[in-house]
Design an enzyme around this catalytic site. Structure first.
Site, PDB file in Angstrom:
ATOM      1  N   TYR A  81    -158.496 -85.795   8.013  1.00  0.00           N
ATOM      2  CA  TYR A  81    -159.139 -86.469   6.927  1.00  0.00           C
ATOM      3  C   TYR A  81    -159.523 -87.096   7.532  1.00  0.00           C
ATOM      4  O   TYR A  81    -159.163 -88.518   8.661  1.00  0.00           O
ATOM      5  CB  TYR A  81    -157.978 -86.496   5.300  1.00  0.00           C
ATOM      6  CG  TYR A  81    -157.159 -86.968   5.618  1.00  0.00           C
ATOM      7  CD1 TYR A  81    -156.802 -88.001   5.635  1.00  0.00           C
ATOM      8  CD2 TYR A  81    -155.723 -86.331   6.221  1.00  0.00           C
ATOM      9  CE1 TYR A  81    -155.870 -89.148   6.289  1.00  0.00           C
ATOM     10  CE2 TYR A  81    -154.605 -86.916   5.829  1.00  0.00           C
ATOM     11  CZ  TYR A  81    -154.530 -88.353   6.579  1.00  0.00           C
ATOM     12  OH  TYR A  81    -153.223 -88.318   6.422  1.00  0.00           O
ATOM     13  N   ASP A 161    -137.418 -92.772   0.279  1.00  0.00           N
ATOM     14  CA  ASP A 161    -136.611 -92.427   0.890  1.00  0.00           C
ATOM     15  C   ASP A 161    -134.906 -92.283   1.184  1.00  0.00           C
ATOM     16  O   ASP A 161    -133.954 -91.661   1.627  1.00  0.00           O
ATOM     17  CB  ASP A 161    -136.724 -92.877   2.691  1.00  0.00           C
ATOM     18  CG  ASP A 161    -138.315 -91.252   2.492  1.00  0.00           C
ATOM     19  OD1 ASP A 161    -138.832 -90.691   1.876  1.00  0.00           O
ATOM     20  OD2 ASP A 161    -138.569 -91.823   4.393  1.00  0.00           O
TER      21      ASP A 161
HETATM   22  C1  LIG Z   1    -145.420 -87.597   8.936  1.00  0.00           C
HETATM   23  C2  LIG Z   1    -144.949 -87.857   8.188  1.00  0.00           C
HETATM   24  C3  LIG Z   1    -145.912 -87.510   6.786  1.00  0.00           C
HETATM   25  C4  LIG Z   1    -146.212 -87.836   5.420  1.00  0.00           C
HETATM   26  N1  LIG Z   1    -147.119 -88.288   4.575  1.00  0.00           N
HETATM   27  C5  LIG Z   1    -146.427 -88.920   3.658  1.00  0.00           C
HETATM   28  C6  LIG Z   1    -147.951 -88.141   2.650  1.00  0.00           C
HETATM   29  O1  LIG Z   1    -149.178 -87.963   3.036  1.00  0.00           O
HETATM   30  N2  LIG Z   1    -147.816 -88.695   1.251  1.00  0.00           N
HETATM   31  C7  LIG Z   1    -146.542 -89.770   1.032  1.00  0.00           C
HETATM   32  O2  LIG Z   1    -146.515 -89.995   0.146  1.00  0.00           O
HETATM   33  N3  LIG Z   1    -145.918 -89.553   1.298  1.00  0.00           N
HETATM   34  C8  LIG Z   1    -145.949 -89.438   3.273  1.00  0.00           C
HETATM   35  N4  LIG Z   1    -144.641 -89.549   3.973  1.00  0.00           N
HETATM   36  C9  LIG Z   1    -143.489 -90.550   3.343  1.00  0.00           C
HETATM   37  C10 LIG Z   1    -143.368 -91.691   3.418  1.00  0.00           C
HETATM   38  O3  LIG Z   1    -143.501 -91.560   4.363  1.00  0.00           O
HETATM   39  C11 LIG Z   1    -141.924 -92.336   3.135  1.00  0.00           C
HETATM   40  O4  LIG Z   1    -141.645 -91.190   2.144  1.00  0.00           O
HETATM   41  C12 LIG Z   1    -141.813 -93.174   2.454  1.00  0.00           C
HETATM   42  O5  LIG Z   1    -142.189 -94.072   3.692  1.00  0.00           O
HETATM   43  C13 LIG Z   1    -141.225 -93.743   2.425  1.00  0.00           C
HETATM   44  O6  LIG Z   1    -140.870 -95.305   2.217  1.00  0.00           O
HETATM   45  P1  LIG Z   1    -139.305 -96.351   1.550  1.00  0.00           P
HETATM   46  O7  LIG Z   1    -139.781 -96.756   1.213  1.00  0.00           O
HETATM   47  O8  LIG Z   1    -138.353 -94.976   0.847  1.00  0.00           O
HETATM   48  O9  LIG Z   1    -138.455 -95.802   2.657  1.00  0.00           O
HETATM   49  P2  LIG Z   1    -139.336 -96.899   4.100  1.00  0.00           P
HETATM   50  O10 LIG Z   1    -140.764 -96.665   4.170  1.00  0.00           O
HETATM   51  O11 LIG Z   1    -138.281 -95.937   5.566  1.00  0.00           O
HETATM   52  O12 LIG Z   1    -138.728 -98.472   4.211  1.00  0.00           O
HETATM   53  C14 LIG Z   1    -137.385 -98.803   3.864  1.00  0.00           C
HETATM   54  C15 LIG Z   1    -137.996 -99.734   4.726  1.00  0.00           C
HETATM   55  O13 LIG Z   1    -136.011-100.309   4.986  1.00  0.00           O
HETATM   56  C16 LIG Z   1    -135.979-101.081   6.144  1.00  0.00           C
HETATM   57  N5  LIG Z   1    -134.393-101.193   6.325  1.00  0.00           N
HETATM   58  C17 LIG Z   1    -133.905 -99.896   6.724  1.00  0.00           C
HETATM   59  N6  LIG Z   1    -132.633-100.392   6.770  1.00  0.00           N
HETATM   60  C18 LIG Z   1    -132.592-101.756   7.142  1.00  0.00           C
HETATM   61  C19 LIG Z   1    -131.677-102.100   7.190  1.00  0.00           C
HETATM   62  N7  LIG Z   1    -129.628-102.288   7.394  1.00  0.00           N
HETATM   63  N8  LIG Z   1    -131.513-104.058   6.689  1.00  0.00           N
HETATM   64  C20 LIG Z   1    -133.040-104.210   6.545  1.00  0.00           C
HETATM   65  N9  LIG Z   1    -133.930-103.287   6.788  1.00  0.00           N
HETATM   66  C21 LIG Z   1    -133.692-101.910   6.892  1.00  0.00           C
HETATM   67  C22 LIG Z   1    -136.883-100.199   6.970  1.00  0.00           C
HETATM   68  O14 LIG Z   1    -137.293-101.074   8.222  1.00  0.00           O
HETATM   69  C23 LIG Z   1    -138.036-100.291   6.648  1.00  0.00           C
HETATM   70  O15 LIG Z   1    -139.299-101.282   6.368  1.00  0.00           O
HETATM   71  C24 LIG Z   1    -144.491 -88.527   5.367  1.00  0.00           C
HETATM   72  C25 LIG Z   1    -144.149 -88.776   6.261  1.00  0.00           C
HETATM   73  C26 LIG Z   1    -143.998 -88.548   7.452  1.00  0.00           C
HETATM   74  C27 LIG Z   1    -142.658 -88.504   8.469  1.00  0.00           C
END
Ligand SMILES: Cc1cc2nc3c(=O)[nH]c(=O)nc-3n(C[C@H](O)[C@H](O)[C@H](O)COP(=O)(O)OP(=O)(O)OC[C@H]3O[C@@H](n4cnc5c(N)ncnc54)[C@H](O)[C@@H]3O)c2cc1C
Length: 271
Positions: A81, A161
């Site tokens: 896209y 996540d």
């Molecule tokens: C290939 C791919 C395609 C995707 N496409 C989509 C899509 O189209 N639509 C959609 O909704 N989702 C999509 N996702 C999923 C999406 O990227 C994740 O679900 C989302 O990023 C989760 O957000 P989060 O904030 O929970 O975790 P994360 O984005 O993993 O953020 C976690 C944060 O915590 C920090 N952290 C970790 N451990 C520590 C620690 N001990 N101390 C301090 N900081 C720490 C990390 O550095 C990071 O900044 C996709 C994922 C992948 C792999």
């Protein structure tokens, strides 16, 4: 993060220590906070995904159309896209990864454009054009974890996540993290420290059924998207032709978040 009397004690790598009334682990699929609650580990799906950007100037005019395009084939699929106001085409190409030691989940691992072309170079339409134009790509190993029955204690909870990592085949990981945040904020609004256990339990009860279903659906979609040619594939294609519209997926896309769980205050009687 360790629960202790009156709060949670957090010990950081730099040696500092903090105490908090409540801790929300929003630290991703390798969550340290989750490790204090569970002993499970990320599960490798056997699949990888090549991702990258191609300038539309390197592609036929069809690449400029504002469409999300999806090609399905045995064992893999290809999505693309336009992004950046139409200047680039973003692609995501899912493939089986060779068996052996699974690669660690990482968003920055380089991939081999020739290997990408080896899988998709003979696919139809824009797919062949896009992979021909790729000069650098990333290869992401895809992991999830099974749904949890509980993800909170009295003072610790999870979000995104960290709570429910899922395969990207419903494109819902970030969306569900945002929904979590909205519902958690609604649950915590106006709560004192002593109310935290009940509020976190309410948040968990609101979120686990929905996110667990989407985790399972995302796993199931891997098989459905990658069917070999045959009757099951033709049934899938016929169903997709009828039900591709967003209005047919209201359970996913019309979900209401941030519902207040705090009963409205009784009106104070005048006089
Ligand atoms: C290939 C791919 C395609 C995707 N496409 C989509 C899509 O189209 N639509 C959609 O909704 N989702 C999509 N996702 C999923 C999406 O990227 C994740 O679900 C989302 O990023 C989760 O957000 P989060 O904030 O929970 O975790 P994360 O984005 O993993 O953020 C976690 C944060 O915590 C920090 N952290 C970790 N451990 C520590 C620690 N001990 N101390 C301090 N900081 C720490 C990390 O550095 C990071 O900044 C996709 C994922 C992948 C792999």
């Amino acid at each position: 993060a360790l629960p202790e009397e009156g709060g949670v004690r957090l010990a950081f790598d730099d040696g500092s220590v903090r105490t908090a009334d409540v801790v929300v682990g929003a630290d991703g699929i390798h969550s340290t906070v989750r490790e204090t609650l569970n002993t499970d580990a990320p599960v490798f799906s056997g699949l990888g995904i090549y991702r990258g950007l191609v300038p539309v100037t390197a592609l036929p005019p069809a690449a400029r159309e504002r469409l999300v395009r999806l090609w399905l084939g045995p064992g893999g699929h290809f999505v693309c896209y336009p992004v950046a106001s139409g200047a680039y085409l973003s692609y995501a190409a899912t493939v089986p990864l060779a068996s052996g030691t699974p690669p660690r989940e990482s968003w920055s691992r380089p991939g081999d454009p020739e290997a990408l072309r080896g899988v998709f170079g003979a696919w139809s339409g824009l797919v062949a054009d896009v992979v021909a134009a790729v000069d650098a790509t990333h290869l992401w190993a895809l992991y999830d974890r099974p749904p949890l029955r509980a993800w909170s204690t009295d003072r610790i909870t999870l979000l995104g996540d960290a709570a429910h990592p899922m395969l990207p085949f419903m494109a819902q990981g970030a969306n569900q993290a945002i929904e979590d945040a909205m519902d958690l904020a609604a649950c915590l609004t106006g709560a004192g420290a002593e109310e935290m256990p009940a509020r976190l339990a309410r948040y968990e009860a609101m979120r686990i059924p929905r996110t667990a279903e989407i985790q399972r659906g995302s796993r199931g979609n891997a098989g459905i998207l990658h069917l070999a040619d045959g009757p099951a594939q033709r049934r899938r294609d016929a169903q997709m032709a009828v039900h591709a519209a967003l209005r047919d997926r209201t359970a996913l896309y019309a979900h209401e978040t941030g519902r207040s769980v705090v009963p409205a205050a009784e009106p104070v009687a005048a006089g």
